[in-house]
Write a protein that holds these residues in place. Structure first.
Motif, PDB file in Angstrom:
ATOM      1  N   PHE A  98      -3.144  -5.965  -6.515  1.00 17.67           N
ATOM      2  CA  PHE A  98      -1.987  -6.764  -6.082  1.00 17.67           C
ATOM      3  C   PHE A  98      -2.325  -7.938  -5.174  1.00 17.67           C
ATOM      4  O   PHE A  98      -1.455  -8.755  -4.881  1.00 17.67           O
ATOM      5  CB  PHE A  98      -0.968  -5.846  -5.391  1.00 17.67           C
ATOM      6  N   LEU A  99      -3.564  -8.002  -4.679  1.00 25.52           N
ATOM      7  CA  LEU A  99      -3.893  -9.055  -3.712  1.00 25.52           C
ATOM      8  C   LEU A  99      -4.790 -10.113  -4.325  1.00 25.52           C
ATOM      9  O   LEU A  99      -5.617  -9.815  -5.196  1.00 25.52           O
ATOM     10  CB  LEU A  99      -4.603  -8.427  -2.504  1.00 25.52           C
ATOM     11  N   GLN A 100      -4.639 -11.330  -3.847  1.00 19.40           N
ATOM     12  CA  GLN A 100      -5.525 -12.407  -4.292  1.00 19.40           C
ATOM     13  C   GLN A 100      -5.843 -13.340  -3.134  1.00 19.40           C
ATOM     14  O   GLN A 100      -5.244 -13.233  -2.052  1.00 19.40           O
ATOM     15  CB  GLN A 100      -4.914 -13.162  -5.461  1.00 19.40           C
ATOM     16  N   HIS A 101      -6.774 -14.240  -3.390  1.00 21.69           N
ATOM     17  CA  HIS A 101      -7.250 -15.188  -2.385  1.00 21.69           C
ATOM     18  C   HIS A 101      -6.066 -15.841  -1.645  1.00 21.69           C
ATOM     19  O   HIS A 101      -5.124 -16.286  -2.291  1.00 21.69           O
ATOM     20  CB  HIS A 101      -8.097 -16.264  -3.087  1.00 21.69           C
ATOM     21  N   GLY A 102      -6.133 -15.846  -0.338  1.00 21.56           N
ATOM     22  CA  GLY A 102      -5.073 -16.485   0.458  1.00 21.56           C
ATOM     23  C   GLY A 102      -4.016 -15.506   0.941  1.00 21.56           C
ATOM     24  O   GLY A 102      -3.214 -15.844   1.814  1.00 21.56           O
ATOM     25  N   ASP A 103      -3.999 -14.291   0.384  1.00 20.99           N
ATOM     26  CA  ASP A 103      -2.980 -13.303   0.776  1.00 20.99           C
ATOM     27  C   ASP A 103      -3.328 -12.652   2.115  1.00 20.99           C
ATOM     28  O   ASP A 103      -4.504 -12.576   2.508  1.00 20.99           O
ATOM     29  CB  ASP A 103      -2.859 -12.199  -0.283  1.00 20.99           C
ATOM     30  N   HIS A 104      -2.300 -12.115   2.732  1.00 20.98           N
ATOM     31  CA  HIS A 104      -2.465 -11.365   3.978  1.00 20.98           C
ATOM     32  C   HIS A 104      -2.009  -9.922   3.744  1.00 20.98           C
ATOM     33  O   HIS A 104      -0.964  -9.682   3.142  1.00 20.98           O
ATOM     34  CB  HIS A 104      -1.621 -12.022   5.089  1.00 20.98           C
ATOM     35  N   LEU A 105      -2.826  -8.999   4.229  1.00 23.90           N
ATOM     36  CA  LEU A 105      -2.561  -7.565   4.057  1.00 23.90           C
ATOM     37  C   LEU A 105      -2.297  -6.948   5.423  1.00 23.90           C
ATOM     38  O   LEU A 105      -3.007  -7.240   6.391  1.00 23.90           O
ATOM     39  CB  LEU A 105      -3.796  -6.918   3.410  1.00 23.90           C
ATOM     40  N   LEU A 106      -1.294  -6.059   5.484  1.00 22.62           N
ATOM     41  CA  LEU A 106      -1.010  -5.329   6.727  1.00 22.62           C
ATOM     42  C   LEU A 106      -1.334  -3.852   6.521  1.00 22.62           C
ATOM     43  O   LEU A 106      -0.891  -3.236   5.537  1.00 22.62           O
ATOM     44  CB  LEU A 106       0.471  -5.463   7.076  1.00 22.62           C
ATOM     45  N   ILE A 107      -2.120  -3.295   7.440  1.00 24.52           N
ATOM     46  CA  ILE A 107      -2.516  -1.883   7.319  1.00 24.52           C
ATOM     47  C   ILE A 107      -2.164  -1.147   8.610  1.00 24.52           C
ATOM     48  O   ILE A 107      -2.298  -1.690   9.711  1.00 24.52           O
ATOM     49  CB  ILE A 107      -4.040  -1.738   7.055  1.00 24.52           C
ATOM     50  N   CYS A 108      -1.766   0.105   8.442  1.00 23.36           N
ATOM     51  CA  CYS A 108      -1.446   0.989   9.556  1.00 23.36           C
ATOM     52  C   CYS A 108      -2.696   1.185  10.431  1.00 23.36           C
ATOM     53  O   CYS A 108      -3.788   1.458   9.923  1.00 23.36           O
ATOM     54  CB  CYS A 108      -0.997   2.326   8.958  1.00 23.36           C
ATOM     55  N   ASN A 109      -2.506   1.088  11.733  1.00 22.42           N
ATOM     56  CA  ASN A 109      -3.624   1.168  12.672  1.00 22.42           C
ATOM     57  C   ASN A 109      -4.405   2.485  12.589  1.00 22.42           C
ATOM     58  O   ASN A 109      -5.600   2.518  12.847  1.00 22.42           O
ATOM     59  CB  ASN A 109      -3.057   0.998  14.095  1.00 22.42           C
ATOM     60  N   SER A 110      -3.736   3.585  12.247  1.00 21.99           N
ATOM     61  CA  SER A 110      -4.472   4.852  12.171  1.00 21.99           C
ATOM     62  C   SER A 110      -4.729   5.239  10.718  1.00 21.99           C
ATOM     63  O   SER A 110      -4.649   6.400  10.341  1.00 21.99           O
ATOM     64  CB  SER A 110      -3.725   5.960  12.920  1.00 21.99           C
ATOM     65  N   CYS A 111      -5.098   4.238   9.911  1.00 18.79           N
ATOM     66  CA  CYS A 111      -5.419   4.520   8.500  1.00 18.79           C
ATOM     67  C   CYS A 111      -6.752   5.263   8.409  1.00 18.79           C
ATOM     68  O   CYS A 111      -7.542   5.274   9.370  1.00 18.79           O
ATOM     69  CB  CYS A 111      -5.506   3.227   7.704  1.00 18.79           C
ATOM     70  N   TYR A 112      -6.994   5.856   7.259  1.00 19.07           N
ATOM     71  CA  TYR A 112      -8.293   6.493   6.986  1.00 19.07           C
ATOM     72  C   TYR A 112      -9.384   5.436   7.198  1.00 19.07           C
ATOM     73  O   TYR A 112      -9.347   4.354   6.589  1.00 19.07           O
ATOM     74  CB  TYR A 112      -8.268   7.003   5.545  1.00 19.07           C
ATOM     75  N   GLY A 113     -10.356   5.730   8.082  1.00 17.22           N
ATOM     76  CA  GLY A 113     -11.312   4.738   8.572  1.00 17.22           C
ATOM     77  C   GLY A 113     -11.970   3.850   7.517  1.00 17.22           C
ATOM     78  O   GLY A 113     -12.009   2.616   7.666  1.00 17.22           O
ATOM     79  N   PRO A 114     -12.496   4.410   6.426  1.00 21.14           N
ATOM     80  CA  PRO A 114     -13.194   3.574   5.440  1.00 21.14           C
ATOM     81  C   PRO A 114     -12.322   2.489   4.787  1.00 21.14           C
ATOM     82  O   PRO A 114     -12.853   1.546   4.220  1.00 21.14           O
ATOM     83  CB  PRO A 114     -13.676   4.599   4.406  1.00 21.14           C
ATOM     84  N   VAL A 115     -10.996   2.605   4.902  1.00 19.57           N
ATOM     85  CA  VAL A 115     -10.119   1.545   4.373  1.00 19.57           C
ATOM     86  C   VAL A 115     -10.334   0.269   5.186  1.00 19.57           C
ATOM     87  O   VAL A 115     -10.358  -0.839   4.652  1.00 19.57           O
ATOM     88  CB  VAL A 115      -8.635   1.978   4.403  1.00 19.57           C
ATOM     89  N   ARG A 116     -10.535   0.419   6.498  1.00 17.25           N
ATOM     90  CA  ARG A 116     -10.830  -0.739   7.357  1.00 17.25           C
ATOM     91  C   ARG A 116     -12.133  -1.401   6.922  1.00 17.25           C
ATOM     92  O   ARG A 116     -12.236  -2.622   6.886  1.00 17.25           O
ATOM     93  CB  ARG A 116     -11.045  -0.282   8.806  1.00 17.25           C
ATOM     94  N   ARG A 117     -13.128  -0.562   6.619  1.00 21.31           N
ATOM     95  CA  ARG A 117     -14.440  -1.101   6.203  1.00 21.31           C
ATOM     96  C   ARG A 117     -14.273  -1.913   4.925  1.00 21.31           C
ATOM     97  O   ARG A 117     -14.840  -2.984   4.776  1.00 21.31           O
ATOM     98  CB  ARG A 117     -15.405   0.068   5.987  1.00 21.31           C
ATOM     99  N   PHE A 118     -13.462  -1.410   3.985  1.00 21.68           N
ATOM    100  CA  PHE A 118     -13.233  -2.129   2.725  1.00 21.68           C
ATOM    101  C   PHE A 118     -12.566  -3.477   2.993  1.00 21.68           C
ATOM    102  O   PHE A 118     -12.955  -4.503   2.431  1.00 21.68           O
ATOM    103  CB  PHE A 118     -12.367  -1.272   1.788  1.00 21.68           C
ATOM    104  N   ALA A 119     -11.562  -3.456   3.880  1.00 21.39           N
ATOM    105  CA  ALA A 119     -10.858  -4.712   4.193  1.00 21.39           C
ATOM    106  C   ALA A 119     -11.829  -5.700   4.831  1.00 21.39           C
ATOM    107  O   ALA A 119     -11.849  -6.881   4.483  1.00 21.39           O
ATOM    108  CB  ALA A 119      -9.678  -4.429   5.111  1.00 21.39           C
ATOM    109  N   ARG A 120     -12.654  -5.211   5.754  1.00 23.81           N
ATOM    110  CA  ARG A 120     -13.567  -6.093   6.497  1.00 23.81           C
ATOM    111  C   ARG A 120     -14.712  -6.596   5.595  1.00 23.81           C
ATOM    112  O   ARG A 120     -15.032  -7.771   5.569  1.00 23.81           O
ATOM    113  CB  ARG A 120     -14.135  -5.319   7.688  1.00 23.81           C
ATOM    114  N   ASP A 121     -15.327  -5.687   4.836  1.00 22.57           N
ATOM    115  CA  ASP A 121     -16.561  -6.049   4.116  1.00 22.57           C
ATOM    116  C   ASP A 121     -16.322  -6.561   2.696  1.00 22.57           C
ATOM    117  O   ASP A 121     -17.205  -7.172   2.113  1.00 22.57           O
ATOM    118  CB  ASP A 121     -17.516  -4.839   4.046  1.00 22.57           C
ATOM    119  N   MET A 122     -15.164  -6.289   2.118  1.00 20.17           N
ATOM    120  CA  MET A 122     -14.920  -6.707   0.735  1.00 20.17           C
ATOM    121  C   MET A 122     -13.752  -7.692   0.612  1.00 20.17           C
ATOM    122  O   MET A 122     -13.912  -8.783   0.092  1.00 20.17           O
ATOM    123  CB  MET A 122     -14.661  -5.489  -0.164  1.00 20.17           C
TER     124      MET A 122
END
Ligand SMILES: Cc1ncc(COP(=O)(O)O)c(C=O)c1O
Length: 388
Positions: A98-122
């Protein structure tokens, strides 16, 4: 006469064309296949023309996978479900749909940790930006939305710290802005919370946890509403998403006993959580079904029950050595990641990724309460507390 190799290849399974070989097992068979055979050239031709309706290749999944997916769709009240090789892949693949270049994603602060890694590194390297909102958010999600926000990923209760989001309030705001919502529904399972009924677009599970239930399967699922079908389906085809047939078989089998297992996890965990609240070494117990939980009213309003994982925060005088003594002296709790299985497990760490700042940097212990006798678990935890 045929050669031995030819004979071996032709031997054994011949499909179910003869009535004598028809075998109506109560659970679906597990098909291990990359190649799927066609009847004749005419049938093969229909595949090339995009007119063949059956399975064409192993990556299409199998009847076993489809049976599991159908069961999840029914339980979640969705349009369709896709099984993924793991819970994390269900989350990350859905975001890619659902996401493409230029989009902004909002994630819950206490999400499963590796989801943050995916957002940051990918996601970041594809020009998708991410920011995080408080895990107890409601209508105030509005404050975090930008003109580029396309997707909100919820997790309620959140990992480790178990805050609840006000899902209907978040969905209402998201819809006003044309933003899609997905939720990690692993803690509740579709038996205790059905996000699509509250207007969430996609419900995601780590099937690895309660649904499979025996700590020997890695599997994920995403159930979508009809409006999400096109981009979701396109992603599944482009990535050729398919899940292990054995995992789908075991997950489907796990579903059949989920209700009774989950009830026992709930009862035992609540007994331990309630008792721990009165223990001198414990500052707070983080379990949504306890009246002391700040979002307990939301849990009562939206959920039909609880599961068996929760955390507790130790008083400030206890340090890492004390935590180590506690963990190492437990007899019935294995020291290990994951949850939702029959065996009780413990992990520990510093309080992080949360907006509850009063516990910041405090030591926290997470218990996955298994199916052992609760009196034995309680005696075990009591003994371990005495070692603090
Ligand atoms: C809340 C939550 N979501 C997703 C996952 C990822 O699931 P999996 O281990 O199947 O990739 C986990 C794993 O621990 C989890 O706790």
């Amino acid at each position: 006469m045929k050669g031995k190799s030819t004979e071996i290849i032709a031997s054994g399974y011949r499909g179910d064309s003869s009535k004598l070989e028809r075998y109506h097992s109560i659970n679906p068979p597990v098909y291990h296949a990359s190649t799927i055979l066609f009847e004749d050239y005419a049938e093969l031709k229909t595949v090339g023309q995009g007119q063949y309706e059956g399975f064409t290749y192993g990556t299409d999944g199998s009847p076993t996978q489809h049976a599991f997916e159908r069961a999840m769709t029914e339980l979640e009240g969705g349009y369709c479900t896709k099984a993924f090789p793991s819970g994390l892949l269900a989350i990350t693949s859905t975001l890619q749909a659902f996401l493409q270049h230029g989009d902004h994603l909002l994630i819950c602060n206490s999400c499963y940790g590796p989801v943050r890694r995916f957002a940051r590194d990918m996601l970041d390297k594809f020009g998708i930006t991410t920011s995080y909102f408080p895990a107890n958010v409601g209508a105030d999600i509005e404050d975090y939305i930008t003109p580029q926000t396309r997707f909100i990923l919820l997790e309620s209760p959140g990992s480790n710290t178990f805050e609840l989001q006000d899902v209907p309030a978040v969905v209402k705001v998201a819809r006003q802005h044309d933003i899609l919502t997905a939720i990690d529904n692993t803690w509740a399972t579709p038996l205790n919370f059905r996000p699509l009924e509250h207007g969430v677009d996609i419900s995601i599970h780590s099937v690895t946890k309660y649904i499979s239930g025996h700590s020997d399967v890695l599997l994920g699922s995403a159930t979508i509403n009809e409006a999400c079908y096109k981009p979701f389906h396109r992603m599944c085809r482009a990535l050729e998403i398919f899940a292990s047939q054995d995992a789908c078989y075991l997950a489907l089998r796990g579903l059949k006993t989920l209700k009774v297992r989950l009830k026992q996890h709930e009862v035992s965990a609540l007994e331990l959580a309630g008792w721990l609240e009165g223990e001198a070494a414990v500052e707070a117990v983080l379990h949504p079904a306890l009246v002391s939980h700040p979002e307990h009213h939301i849990w009562r309003r939206d959920f039909d029950g609880a599961s068996g994982i929760f955390s507790f925060v130790l008083k400030p005088e206890f340090d890492e050595d004390a935590v180590g003594r506690f963990v190492d002296s437990l007899e019935h709790f294995g020291i290990g990641y994951s949850w939702g299985g029959f065996k009780s497990l413990v992990t520990a760490g510093k309080f992080a990724q949360s907006d509850i700042s009063r516990y910041k940097d405090r030591w926290m212990i997470r218990l996955n309460v298994g199916l052992e006798d609760v009196a034995d678990l309680r005696a075990d935890v009591q003994m371990a507390l005495s070692k603090l």
